[in-house]
Write an enzyme that holds these catalytic residues in place. Sequence first.
Site, mmCIF file in Angstrom:
data_model
loop_
_atom_site.group_PDB
_atom_site.id
_atom_site.type_symbol
_atom_site.label_atom_id
_atom_site.label_comp_id
_atom_site.label_asym_id
_atom_site.label_seq_id
_atom_site.Cartn_x
_atom_site.Cartn_y
_atom_site.Cartn_z
ATOM 1 N N CYS A 81 98.793 48.364 -7.668
ATOM 2 C CA CYS A 81 99.967 47.759 -8.302
ATOM 3 C C CYS A 81 100.505 48.635 -9.425
ATOM 4 O O CYS A 81 99.785 48.933 -10.383
ATOM 5 C CB CYS A 81 99.580 46.386 -8.849
ATOM 6 S SG CYS A 81 100.850 45.611 -9.869
ATOM 7 N N ARG B 204 102.901 31.994 -8.465
ATOM 8 C CA ARG B 204 102.625 33.411 -8.197
ATOM 9 C C ARG B 204 101.416 33.810 -9.025
ATOM 10 O O ARG B 204 101.314 33.447 -10.193
ATOM 11 C CB ARG B 204 103.828 34.290 -8.564
ATOM 12 C CG ARG B 204 105.138 33.895 -7.897
ATOM 13 C CD ARG B 204 105.101 34.105 -6.402
ATOM 14 N NE ARG B 204 106.382 33.797 -5.784
ATOM 15 C CZ ARG B 204 106.712 32.588 -5.328
ATOM 16 N NH1 ARG B 204 105.874 31.587 -5.453
ATOM 17 N NH2 ARG B 204 107.895 32.385 -4.770
ATOM 18 N N THR C 89 99.718 37.011 -10.174
ATOM 19 C CA THR C 89 99.959 38.447 -10.223
ATOM 20 C C THR C 89 98.960 39.166 -11.129
ATOM 21 O O THR C 89 98.249 38.554 -11.936
ATOM 22 C CB THR C 89 101.380 38.714 -10.753
ATOM 23 O OG1 THR C 89 101.490 38.156 -12.078
ATOM 24 C CG2 THR C 89 102.436 38.097 -9.854
ATOM 25 N N TYR D 165 111.543 47.799 -4.940
ATOM 26 C CA TYR D 165 111.219 46.510 -4.333
ATOM 27 C C TYR D 165 112.480 45.809 -3.824
ATOM 28 O O TYR D 165 112.448 45.127 -2.796
ATOM 29 C CB TYR D 165 110.488 45.617 -5.342
ATOM 30 C CG TYR D 165 109.077 46.071 -5.614
ATOM 31 C CD1 TYR D 165 108.017 45.615 -4.837
ATOM 32 C CD2 TYR D 165 108.799 46.974 -6.631
ATOM 33 C CE1 TYR D 165 106.724 46.030 -5.070
ATOM 34 C CE2 TYR D 165 107.499 47.404 -6.881
ATOM 35 C CZ TYR D 165 106.466 46.934 -6.090
ATOM 36 O OH TYR D 165 105.189 47.359 -6.325
#
Length: 379
Positions: A96, A177, A179, A243
């Site tokens: 990431c 989410r 993350t 993205y």
Amino acid sequence: MCRCLHHFSSWSLLLFGEMALQFVATWHIVAHSNRSKVRAKVAHPSMAAKTSLADVTVAGAFVRKPSVFRNAISSSIDAVHPPAAGRYLLYVSLACPWACRCLAVRHLKGLAAAIDVAVVSPLWARTKPDASDDLHEGWMFDAAYDTAATSDPIYGAKSIREVYEKSLPPDFDTPTRFTVPVLFDKKLNRIVNNESSEIIRFLNSEFNAFSTQAQVDLYPLSLRPTIDAMNDAMYDTVNNGVYRCGFAQSQDAYDAAIGPLFETLTKLDHLLGTQRYLAGPTLTECDVRLFVTLVRFDPVYVVHFKCSARAIREFVHLPNWLRDVYQSGPDGGLGPASVNIRHITHHYFGSHKTLNPYGIIPKVPDFDLTAPHGRDTIA
């Protein structure tokens, strides 16, 4: 990390000088620094846990959700989370870019002994495999994956989602989410922050008493307006722009992202022909933020995210700037501490099944980040 759009202010132009005037004159799509201000009608209104691949508007455009944990590390006398060696843990993925920002700054500041790290496997998997109605896939712990991956030292959790759910106070709305990065307070058993742009500021300024590189300042006062302007300019078009290209679900959404991406890269390449780093002669936070994106560009984004108009290695100045940043810092540079090409390629090509259903990992370009960069003499 999401930003709304704005233009450079007049003081930013003054600080950048004549080169900056040329650099931003036609730069009309620029990101604002406050991620929480992004609002868009999302095509998936369900509150069930989903991956970021679901964060697409009805027009097919990817819109990153804001981070929800925004507490601070502070030296103030009444701080809930004061700086301390050994108290905090960074949950990261080596795949990431947002998490690897934090690893890069941790290395540059010499904080390895002060702040522990837990590393997830690069491959997403079902986070609740026994729940037939919960199809969420996300970051998992698998210490057997390779020598870089670890187990969860706090809860023995199987997933990052489990870390979130176990550490939430009773009155906190469960996020949808899960993350990385996550900065975790081991004393209070609580998530402090999951916004990378804020975590790197804490690492830069709040832990100097425990740093072996306390003299390093990636956000010096004299350069802050320049750094902030550069960060804003790169976020929407480059850091998140790749993205927006890769997760676009319509031609219009892709076209709206791909043009500004390469316009910005071209401007950055031109700027780096006149100065060593993005804010001048000194490595700063904005170099780190661009580096973690561009080090993934040729191995992944060119193919996987359809950012194929031009590889980074085909630019004039960006390739050696990338090498320069990779090699910066103690003990061989920030690169070895924050770049793991195996985790990067295995995650993107192995986890995004809608983009690469067969999980085939392509051969990556041969680009030696340890080769001489020749940028030492640039002012």
